[in-house]
Scaffold this motif. Structure first.
Motif, short mmCIF file in Angstrom:
data_model
loop_
_atom_site.label_atom_id
_atom_site.label_comp_id
_atom_site.label_asym_id
_atom_site.label_seq_id
_atom_site.Cartn_x
_atom_site.Cartn_y
_atom_site.Cartn_z
N ASN A 120 -6.45 5.85 -2.52
CA ASN A 120 -5.21 5.11 -2.77
C ASN A 120 -5.32 4.45 -4.14
O ASN A 120 -6.42 4.30 -4.67
CB ASN A 120 -5.03 4.00 -1.73
CG ASN A 120 -5.07 4.53 -0.31
OD1 ASN A 120 -6.13 4.75 0.26
ND2 ASN A 120 -3.91 4.77 0.26
N LEU A 125 0.83 -1.22 0.00
CA LEU A 125 0.00 0.00 0.00
C LEU A 125 0.86 1.26 0.00
O LEU A 125 1.76 1.42 0.82
CB LEU A 125 -0.91 0.00 1.25
CG LEU A 125 -1.86 1.20 1.36
CD1 LEU A 125 -2.96 1.14 0.30
CD2 LEU A 125 -2.48 1.25 2.76
N THR A 126 0.54 2.15 -0.92
CA THR A 126 1.17 3.47 -0.94
C THR A 126 0.08 4.52 -0.70
O THR A 126 -1.10 4.25 -0.94
CB THR A 126 1.85 3.77 -2.29
OG1 THR A 126 0.87 3.61 -3.33
CG2 THR A 126 3.01 2.83 -2.55
N ALA A 127 0.46 5.68 -0.20
CA ALA A 127 -0.51 6.76 -0.01
C ALA A 127 0.20 8.10 -0.20
O ALA A 127 1.38 8.23 0.14
CB ALA A 127 -1.14 6.68 1.38
N SER A 170 -6.60 5.12 4.93
CA SER A 170 -6.61 4.40 3.65
C SER A 170 -7.59 3.24 3.70
O SER A 170 -8.39 3.04 2.78
CB SER A 170 -5.21 3.86 3.33
OG SER A 170 -4.29 4.92 3.22
#
Ligand SMILES: Nc1ncnc2c1ncn2[C@@H]1O[C@H](COP(=O)(O)OP(=O)(O)OP(=O)(O)O)[C@@H](O)[C@H]1O
Ligand SMILES: [Mg+2]
Length: 236
Positions: A55, A9-11, A48
Protein backbone atom coordinates in the motif's frame (compact mmCIF):
# COMPACT_ATOMS: atom_id res chain seq x y z
CA UNK A 1 -3.98 6.43 21.54
CA UNK A 2 -5.42 3.58 19.47
CA UNK A 3 -3.40 0.38 19.10
CA UNK A 4 -4.12 0.29 15.37
CA UNK A 5 -5.13 3.38 13.43
CA UNK A 6 -5.95 3.30 9.73
CA UNK A 7 -6.59 6.53 7.88
CA UNK A 8 -7.39 7.05 4.23
CA UNK A 9 -6.14 3.61 3.19
CA UNK A 10 -6.22 2.77 -0.50
CA UNK A 11 -5.27 -0.55 -2.09
CA UNK A 12 -4.78 -1.71 -5.65
CA UNK A 13 -4.40 -5.00 -7.50
CA UNK A 14 -2.60 -3.74 -10.58
CA UNK A 15 -4.87 -1.08 -12.05
CA UNK A 16 -7.87 -2.28 -10.07
CA UNK A 17 -8.62 -0.20 -6.99
CA UNK A 18 -10.03 -2.31 -4.14
CA UNK A 19 -9.98 0.18 -1.22
CA UNK A 20 -10.94 3.86 -1.40
CA UNK A 21 -9.85 5.73 1.72
CA UNK A 22 -10.70 3.34 4.55
CA UNK A 23 -10.60 4.68 8.13
CA UNK A 24 -10.59 2.26 11.05
CA UNK A 25 -9.52 2.23 14.69
CA UNK A 26 -8.76 -0.68 16.99
CA UNK A 27 -8.27 0.17 20.63
CA UNK A 28 -6.26 -1.95 23.04
CA UNK A 29 -8.39 -4.84 24.35
CA UNK A 30 -11.14 -4.25 21.85
CA UNK A 31 -12.79 -6.71 19.42
CA UNK A 32 -14.10 -5.19 16.22
CA UNK A 33 -15.94 -6.96 13.41
CA UNK A 34 -15.85 -6.09 9.72
CA UNK A 35 -18.90 -7.15 7.74
CA UNK A 36 -19.77 -6.74 4.09
CA UNK A 37 -20.77 -8.64 0.98
CA UNK A 38 -18.44 -10.65 -1.28
CA UNK A 39 -15.85 -8.38 -2.85
CA UNK A 40 -16.41 -5.49 -0.42
CA UNK A 41 -12.68 -5.35 0.35
CA UNK A 42 -12.61 -7.02 3.77
CA UNK A 43 -9.75 -9.40 3.02
CA UNK A 44 -7.87 -6.68 1.18
CA UNK A 45 -8.03 -4.58 4.35
CA UNK A 46 -6.55 -7.39 6.46
CA UNK A 47 -3.92 -8.18 3.82
CA UNK A 48 -2.95 -4.51 3.83
CA UNK A 49 -2.52 -4.44 7.62
CA UNK A 50 -0.49 -7.64 7.61
CA UNK A 51 1.84 -6.50 4.83
CA UNK A 52 0.75 -9.12 2.30
CA UNK A 53 -0.10 -6.49 -0.27
CA UNK A 54 1.74 -3.24 -0.86
CA UNK A 55 0.00 0.00 0.00
CA UNK A 56 1.05 3.61 -0.20
CA UNK A 57 2.94 4.38 3.02
CA UNK A 58 1.55 6.63 5.73
CA UNK A 59 -1.92 5.21 6.32
CA UNK A 60 -1.50 2.46 8.94
CA UNK A 61 -0.16 3.17 12.42
CA UNK A 62 0.36 0.45 15.00
CA UNK A 63 1.47 1.14 18.54
CA UNK A 64 2.59 4.61 17.54
CA UNK A 65 4.60 3.70 14.44
CA UNK A 66 3.87 3.65 10.74
CA UNK A 67 3.74 0.07 9.43
CA UNK A 68 2.03 0.50 6.07
CA UNK A 69 5.21 -0.10 4.08
CA UNK A 70 6.56 -3.03 6.11
CA UNK A 71 6.77 -6.54 4.63
CA UNK A 72 4.69 -9.33 6.24
CA UNK A 73 7.42 -10.97 8.37
CA UNK A 74 8.20 -7.63 10.02
CA UNK A 75 4.53 -7.06 10.78
CA UNK A 76 4.27 -10.49 12.44
CA UNK A 77 7.41 -9.70 14.40
CA UNK A 78 5.77 -6.55 15.76
CA UNK A 79 2.85 -8.58 17.10
CA UNK A 80 0.15 -8.67 14.41
CA UNK A 81 -0.90 -12.21 13.42
CA UNK A 82 -3.42 -13.25 10.81
CA UNK A 83 -5.77 -16.22 10.52
CA UNK A 84 -6.09 -16.18 6.73
CA UNK A 85 -9.17 -16.76 4.62
CA UNK A 86 -9.30 -20.47 3.74
CA UNK A 87 -7.08 -21.50 6.70
CA UNK A 88 -3.96 -22.23 4.60
CA UNK A 89 -2.50 -25.12 6.61
CA UNK A 90 0.61 -26.89 5.41
CA UNK A 91 -0.95 -30.15 4.17
CA UNK A 92 2.11 -32.36 4.61
CA UNK A 93 2.68 -31.24 8.21
CA UNK A 94 0.96 -32.55 11.33
CA UNK A 95 -1.32 -30.48 13.52
CA UNK A 96 1.52 -29.94 15.97
CA UNK A 97 3.99 -28.94 13.26
CA UNK A 98 1.46 -26.49 11.83
CA UNK A 99 1.03 -24.94 15.27
CA UNK A 100 4.77 -24.68 15.84
CA UNK A 101 5.18 -22.79 12.56
CA UNK A 102 3.32 -19.92 14.23
CA UNK A 103 6.08 -19.56 16.77
CA UNK A 104 8.88 -19.11 14.24
CA UNK A 105 7.66 -15.71 13.10
CA UNK A 106 7.66 -14.38 16.65
CA UNK A 107 7.68 -15.89 20.10
CA UNK A 108 6.33 -12.91 21.95
CA UNK A 109 5.62 -12.88 25.66
CA UNK A 110 2.22 -14.22 26.59
CA UNK A 111 0.31 -17.28 27.65
CA UNK A 112 0.12 -19.01 24.27
CA UNK A 113 2.15 -22.22 24.13
CA UNK A 114 1.33 -25.58 22.56
CA UNK A 115 -0.24 -26.68 25.86
CA UNK A 116 -2.35 -23.54 26.10
CA UNK A 117 -3.62 -23.99 22.54
CA UNK A 118 -4.44 -27.65 23.29
CA UNK A 119 -6.29 -26.51 26.39
CA UNK A 120 -8.27 -24.04 24.25
CA UNK A 121 -9.06 -26.66 21.59
CA UNK A 122 -8.73 -30.12 23.25
CA UNK A 123 -9.56 -31.98 20.03
CA UNK A 124 -6.29 -30.72 18.55
CA UNK A 125 -4.32 -32.50 21.23
CA UNK A 126 -6.01 -35.79 20.36
CA UNK A 127 -5.17 -35.21 16.71
CA UNK A 128 -1.76 -33.64 17.13
CA UNK A 129 0.03 -36.20 14.95
CA UNK A 130 -2.56 -36.18 12.15
CA UNK A 131 -1.80 -34.31 8.95
CA UNK A 132 -3.73 -31.06 8.61
CA UNK A 133 -5.62 -32.47 5.65
CA UNK A 134 -7.09 -35.35 7.73
CA UNK A 135 -9.01 -32.87 9.89
CA UNK A 136 -12.56 -31.61 9.55
CA UNK A 137 -13.04 -28.02 8.40
CA UNK A 138 -13.71 -26.88 11.96
CA UNK A 139 -10.59 -28.60 13.27
CA UNK A 140 -8.51 -27.03 10.49
CA UNK A 141 -9.88 -23.65 11.49
CA UNK A 142 -8.86 -24.32 15.10
CA UNK A 143 -5.33 -25.10 13.91
CA UNK A 144 -5.24 -21.87 11.90
CA UNK A 145 -6.30 -19.87 14.98
CA UNK A 146 -3.91 -21.76 17.23
CA UNK A 147 -1.04 -21.19 14.81
CA UNK A 148 -1.66 -17.44 14.89
CA UNK A 149 -1.87 -17.46 18.70
CA UNK A 150 1.50 -19.22 18.98
CA UNK A 151 3.20 -15.92 18.12
CA UNK A 152 1.46 -14.34 21.14
CA UNK A 153 0.11 -11.50 19.03
CA UNK A 154 -1.13 -8.19 20.41
CA UNK A 155 -3.46 -7.96 17.41
CA UNK A 156 -5.21 -11.01 15.96
CA UNK A 157 -6.74 -10.61 12.49
CA UNK A 158 -9.32 -13.30 11.64
CA UNK A 159 -10.66 -13.66 8.11
CA UNK A 160 -14.03 -15.46 8.00
CA UNK A 161 -13.35 -18.14 10.61
CA UNK A 162 -16.92 -19.46 10.37
CA UNK A 163 -17.16 -19.79 6.59
CA UNK A 164 -18.55 -23.13 5.48
CA UNK A 165 -18.80 -24.58 8.99
CA UNK A 166 -21.87 -26.10 10.67
CA UNK A 167 -23.52 -23.88 13.31
CA UNK A 168 -22.46 -26.14 16.18
CA UNK A 169 -18.83 -25.91 15.02
CA UNK A 170 -19.06 -22.15 14.62
CA UNK A 171 -20.27 -21.99 18.21
CA UNK A 172 -17.25 -24.00 19.42
CA UNK A 173 -14.87 -21.70 17.57
CA UNK A 174 -16.46 -18.49 18.81
CA UNK A 175 -16.45 -19.90 22.35
CA UNK A 176 -12.66 -19.52 22.22
CA UNK A 177 -12.72 -15.77 21.63
CA UNK A 178 -13.45 -14.64 25.21
CA UNK A 179 -10.35 -16.54 26.33
CA UNK A 180 -8.25 -15.09 23.52
CA UNK A 181 -9.40 -11.62 24.57
CA UNK A 182 -8.79 -12.32 28.24
CA UNK A 183 -5.22 -13.28 27.37
CA UNK A 184 -4.73 -9.74 26.11
CA UNK A 185 -5.21 -9.78 22.33
CA UNK A 186 -7.08 -7.06 20.50
CA UNK A 187 -9.06 -8.65 17.68
CA UNK A 188 -10.33 -7.83 14.19
CA UNK A 189 -12.88 -10.36 12.94
CA UNK A 190 -14.19 -10.50 9.40
CA UNK A 191 -17.57 -12.17 9.43
CA UNK A 192 -20.29 -12.52 6.80
CA UNK A 193 -22.80 -13.68 9.41
CA UNK A 194 -24.06 -10.32 10.66
CA UNK A 195 -25.72 -11.80 13.75
CA UNK A 196 -22.47 -13.45 14.79
CA UNK A 197 -20.54 -10.22 14.22
CA UNK A 198 -22.95 -8.20 16.34
CA UNK A 199 -22.67 -10.76 19.14
CA UNK A 200 -18.89 -10.90 19.36
CA UNK A 201 -17.81 -7.32 18.62
CA UNK A 202 -17.53 -4.14 20.69
CA UNK A 203 -17.85 -2.18 17.44
CA UNK A 204 -18.77 -3.13 13.92
CA UNK A 205 -17.58 -1.73 10.59
CA UNK A 206 -19.59 -2.39 7.47
CA UNK A 207 -17.85 -2.18 4.09
CA UNK A 208 -19.23 -1.93 0.59
CA UNK A 209 -17.27 -1.60 -2.65
CA UNK A 210 -14.02 -0.69 -0.94
CA UNK A 211 -15.42 1.87 1.49
CA UNK A 212 -16.60 1.87 5.10
CA UNK A 213 -20.32 2.57 4.91
CA UNK A 214 -21.29 2.27 8.58
CA UNK A 215 -19.63 1.96 11.95
CA UNK A 216 -20.81 1.84 15.54
CA UNK A 217 -21.46 -0.28 18.59
CA UNK A 218 -23.89 -3.15 17.89
CA UNK A 219 -26.59 -1.69 20.14
CA UNK A 220 -26.43 1.61 18.24
CA UNK A 221 -27.00 0.10 14.79
CA UNK A 222 -30.48 -0.57 13.44
CA UNK A 223 -31.27 -3.43 11.07
CA UNK A 224 -32.25 -0.88 8.43
CA UNK A 225 -28.94 0.96 8.72
CA UNK A 226 -26.99 -2.28 8.48
CA UNK A 227 -29.02 -3.44 5.50
CA UNK A 228 -28.43 -0.17 3.68
CA UNK A 229 -24.70 -0.17 4.49
CA UNK A 230 -24.29 -3.80 3.46
CA UNK A 231 -26.30 -3.90 0.25
CA UNK A 232 -26.64 -0.25 -0.70
CA UNK A 233 -29.66 1.91 0.08
CA UNK A 234 -31.14 1.62 -3.41
CA UNK A 235 -31.58 -2.17 -3.20
CA UNK A 236 -34.04 -2.02 -0.28
N1 LIG B 1 -5.53 -11.03 -6.11
C1 LIG B 1 -6.45 -10.20 -6.64
N2 LIG B 1 -6.29 -9.69 -7.89
C2 LIG B 1 -7.20 -8.85 -8.43
N3 LIG B 1 -8.32 -8.45 -7.81
C3 LIG B 1 -8.53 -8.94 -6.57
C4 LIG B 1 -7.61 -9.82 -5.92
N4 LIG B 1 -8.11 -10.13 -4.70
C5 LIG B 1 -9.26 -9.46 -4.61
N5 LIG B 1 -9.53 -8.75 -5.71
C6 LIG B 1 -10.70 -7.87 -5.94
O1 LIG B 1 -10.69 -6.86 -4.93
C7 LIG B 1 -12.02 -6.63 -4.46
C8 LIG B 1 -12.06 -6.86 -2.97
O2 LIG B 1 -11.79 -8.24 -2.72
P1 LIG B 1 -11.64 -8.84 -1.26
O3 LIG B 1 -11.13 -10.23 -1.42
O4 LIG B 1 -10.90 -7.91 -0.41
O5 LIG B 1 -13.17 -8.86 -0.80
P2 LIG B 1 -13.86 -9.54 0.46
O6 LIG B 1 -14.71 -8.51 1.09
O7 LIG B 1 -12.83 -10.20 1.29
O8 LIG B 1 -14.80 -10.63 -0.24
P3 LIG B 1 -15.17 -12.13 0.22
O9 LIG B 1 -16.28 -11.98 1.19
O10 LIG B 1 -15.61 -12.77 -1.06
O11 LIG B 1 -13.95 -12.78 0.79
C9 LIG B 1 -12.94 -7.55 -5.25
O12 LIG B 1 -13.48 -6.82 -6.32
C10 LIG B 1 -11.99 -8.64 -5.75
O13 LIG B 1 -12.44 -9.17 -6.97
MG1 LIG C 1 -12.49 -12.10 1.83
Amino acid sequence: MALLEIQGLTAFYGDFQALFGVDMTLNEGETIAVIGANGAGKSTLLRSISGLIRNAPGHIRYDGREIGALPAPDVVQLGIAMVPEGRRLFPSLSVEENLLIGKYGRSGNGIWTLDAVYDLFPVLKERRHSPGTALSGGQQQMVAIGRALMSNPRVLLCDEVSLGLAPVVVRDIYAAFPRIRAAGASIVIIEQDIGQALKVADRVYCMMEGRVTLTGAPAALSREDIHAAYFGAHTQ
